[in-house]
Design an enzyme around this catalytic site. Structure first.
Site, PDB file in Angstrom:
ATOM      1  N   HIS A   1     -56.920 122.081 -61.768  1.00 44.58           N
ATOM      2  CA  HIS A   1     -56.132 121.438 -62.833  1.00 44.58           C
ATOM      3  C   HIS A   1     -56.536 122.027 -64.180  1.00 44.58           C
ATOM      4  CE1 HIS A   1     -53.969 117.682 -64.363  1.00 44.58           C
ATOM      5  NE2 HIS A   1     -54.469 118.229 -65.464  1.00 44.58           N
TER       6      HIS A   1
ATOM      7  N   HIS B   1     -54.516 123.605 -68.162  1.00 37.87           N
ATOM      8  CA  HIS B   1     -53.295 123.760 -68.963  1.00 37.87           C
ATOM      9  C   HIS B   1     -53.378 125.095 -69.697  1.00 37.87           C
ATOM     10  CE1 HIS B   1     -51.751 119.547 -68.557  1.00 37.87           C
ATOM     11  NE2 HIS B   1     -53.033 119.343 -68.241  1.00 37.87           N
TER      12      HIS B   1
ATOM     13  N   GLN C   1     -44.847 116.806 -70.230  1.00 37.82           N
ATOM     14  CA  GLN C   1     -45.868 116.210 -71.092  1.00 37.82           C
ATOM     15  C   GLN C   1     -45.392 114.948 -71.799  1.00 37.82           C
ATOM     16  OE1 GLN C   1     -49.500 117.276 -72.496  1.00 37.82           O
ATOM     17  NE2 GLN C   1     -48.900 115.133 -72.302  1.00 37.82           N
TER      18      GLN C   1
ATOM     19  N   HIS D   1     -49.785 114.006 -63.191  1.00 40.55           N
ATOM     20  CA  HIS D   1     -50.744 113.269 -63.998  1.00 40.55           C
ATOM     21  C   HIS D   1     -50.464 111.788 -63.747  1.00 40.55           C
ATOM     22  CE1 HIS D   1     -51.147 117.110 -65.971  1.00 40.55           C
ATOM     23  NE2 HIS D   1     -51.968 116.641 -66.892  1.00 40.55           N
TER      24      HIS D   1
ATOM     25  N   GLU E   1     -53.690 108.167 -66.263  1.00 42.68           N
ATOM     26  CA  GLU E   1     -54.723 108.737 -67.132  1.00 42.68           C
ATOM     27  C   GLU E   1     -54.879 107.826 -68.348  1.00 42.68           C
ATOM     28  OE1 GLU E   1     -55.989 112.867 -69.435  1.00 42.68           O
ATOM     29  OE2 GLU E   1     -53.969 112.661 -68.642  1.00 42.68           O
TER      30      GLU E   1
ATOM     31  N   ASP F   1     -59.308 121.235 -66.709  1.00 39.30           N
ATOM     32  CA  ASP F   1     -58.280 120.590 -67.529  1.00 39.30           C
ATOM     33  C   ASP F   1     -58.085 121.324 -68.855  1.00 39.30           C
ATOM     34  OD1 ASP F   1     -56.284 118.877 -68.244  1.00 39.30           O
ATOM     35  OD2 ASP F   1     -57.543 117.104 -68.481  1.00 39.30           O
TER      36      ASP F   1
ATOM     37  N   TRP G   1     -57.137 118.468 -76.818  1.00 39.94           N
ATOM     38  CA  TRP G   1     -57.750 117.373 -76.062  1.00 39.94           C
ATOM     39  C   TRP G   1     -59.246 117.563 -75.867  1.00 39.94           C
ATOM     40  CZ3 TRP G   1     -53.047 119.628 -74.869  1.00 39.94           C
ATOM     41  CH2 TRP G   1     -51.926 118.802 -75.017  1.00 39.94           C
TER      42      TRP G   1
END
Length: 429
Positions: A59, A61, A154, A212, A215, A311, A317
């Site tokens: 996982h 991005h 997203q 997702h 979360e 991630d 983030w």
């Protein structure tokens, strides 16, 4: 037989005795205790170091990597501010920008032994700029790693204009996996529909699913059960992944027990992301503060396949990181209280065989005769030492070809000689 490569005096995970590994035509040709009578065009003495299959980053991005501080830093450290900052950065995305950053980060990962990557790609963009760029990247990096792309909404499938149409277009363009984000939709009903739509699209295109899911710290966010139920009803067992599931950290134990049983029955994979989960969750707590990461230890005990992702890597983030999955595994060990001797060995599985199962590559993954010769040599003799030290990846091989190597550093301590008066040095290897 003349082999292309022999790795001598290697140690395999959960096998104490040293082993020799022979490679021919890109595959493991022979694995035996002693191949001293055999020869190869190239040989490496592993000298008792651990040889493992490549790491799996289940996982990440890649469209957002290396954008930290653009246009601003995440002051609150929350997931929601990260999403807001990303929405401010998205309009300036270009094809070249996405490719440049993604290729750089992939090189980081390969150098650290990760040869399988599943990346979520934001498709809440009418032009699908990032997706088009990463589709090219997927082809360009085939010689050094395998990349799976997830169509990731997203901003929500139903909370974003033309969300369903953009998801469909992403699959038509060539996404490997259908994504979703039910907990981020405006209402619970829309979140349930988000999951249902992901399954309908997956069935139509015969694709796996990776959403997702939950979360959040909110114990009332319960979409993971919807994913498990749809998996059973649609007959998609083994093809579904729920990523994050951090709300499980806040569920009461009775409900968590029921949910874990349901996930095991549905063969739903769970991906934990230690770096982001511990940084983004618990932000609204005073004390005690929740760790945020899902119930990795309990899920494993309940028969659920759990893997890890990095991630975020230097993005809105998570401002830090370098794509090191062994570091992610070490952090999971700390956060999930998996410090027992056997548990430490199990943690290494979270970034190897469990990740391979989540990505459904297990039939061509692993150090076995006849399988592709994809493997790493770590600068450590065991899983215990690898997770203690997070050492260098000395050699990284893909189909029998070395794609990366690292020369480990060493330190020298100097002190005065107690009797001779001469300086004494101690090399720490």
């Amino acid at each position: 037989m003349q082999y292309d490569l022999i790795i001598r005096h290697a140690r395999l995970h959960r096998r104490a005795e040293p082993i020799d590994i022979a490679v021919a035509n890109g595959s493991f040709a022979r694995i035996a205790h002693d191949l001293s009578a055999e020869s190869a065009a190239h040989e490496i003495d592993a000298a008792g170091h651990l040889v493992v299959p490549p790491f799996v980053n289940a996982h990440v991005h890649l469209d957002a990597v290396l954008t930290v501080g653009q246009p601003r830093f995440n002051a609150s450290g929350t997931l929601l501010e990260g999403i807001q900052i990303w929405s401010e950065r998205k309009p300036s995305l270009t094809h070249e920008d996405v490719k440049r950053r993604a290729l750089e980060e992939i090189r980081w990962e390969v150098a650290q032994g990760t040869l399988y990557i599943r990346s979520h790609v934001d498709v809440c963009d009418p032009e699908l700029t990032a997706l088009r760029a990463l589709l090219e990247v997927r082809e360009e990096v085939r010689d050094i790693c395998e990349l799976q792309l997830v169509a990731f909404p997203q901003d929500g499938i139903f909370s974003f204009p033309n969300g369903p149409e953009l998801m469909r277009r992403a699959m038509e363009l060539g996404c490997d996996i259908v994504g979703g984000i039910p907990h981020h939709e405006w209402t619970r009903d829309m979140g349930v529909e988000d999951v249902h739509y992901a399954f309908s699209l997956a069935k139509e295109f015969n694709r796996d699913i990776d959403c997702h899911c939950d979360e959040t710290d909110d114990p009332l966010s319960r979409f993971t059960e919807v994913m498990a139920a749809d998996t059973l009803q649609q007959g998609w067992q083994g093809r579904v992944t729920a990523s994050h599931c951090t709300a499980m950290h806040s569920y009461d134990n009775a409900y968590a027990f029921k949910l874990i049983q349901l996930l095991a029955r549905a063969q739903v994979n769970v991906i934990a992301n230690p770096f982001d989960n511990v940084v983004l969750q618990g932000r609204f707590d005073t004390y005690p503060k929740r760790r945020g990461i899902t119930r990795v230890k309990e899920l494993l005990a309940g028969g659920v396949n759990v893997a890890l992702g990095h991630d975020s890597i230097m993005d809105p983030w998570f401002p830090l990181g370098k794509g090191d999955m062994l570091a992610a595994a070490q952090l999971a060990l700390f956060l999930c209280h998996m410090s027992g001797y056997e548990e430490i060995s199990d943690v290494l599985d979270l970034i190897t065989i469990h990740g391979a199962q989540a990505l459904r590559i297990q039939e061509r993954y692993g150090i076995e005769e006849g399988k592709p010769a994809n493997f790493l040599i770590l600068d450590a003799p065991s899983a215990f030492e690898a997770l203690r030290l997070v050492p260098a990846r000395l050699h990284v091989f893909k189909q029998g070809r070395e794609v990366a190597h690292t020369v480990p550093s060493h330190s020298v301590v100097k002190r005065d000689g107690e009797k001779t008066g001469r300086e004494v040095t101690y090399r720490l290897d």
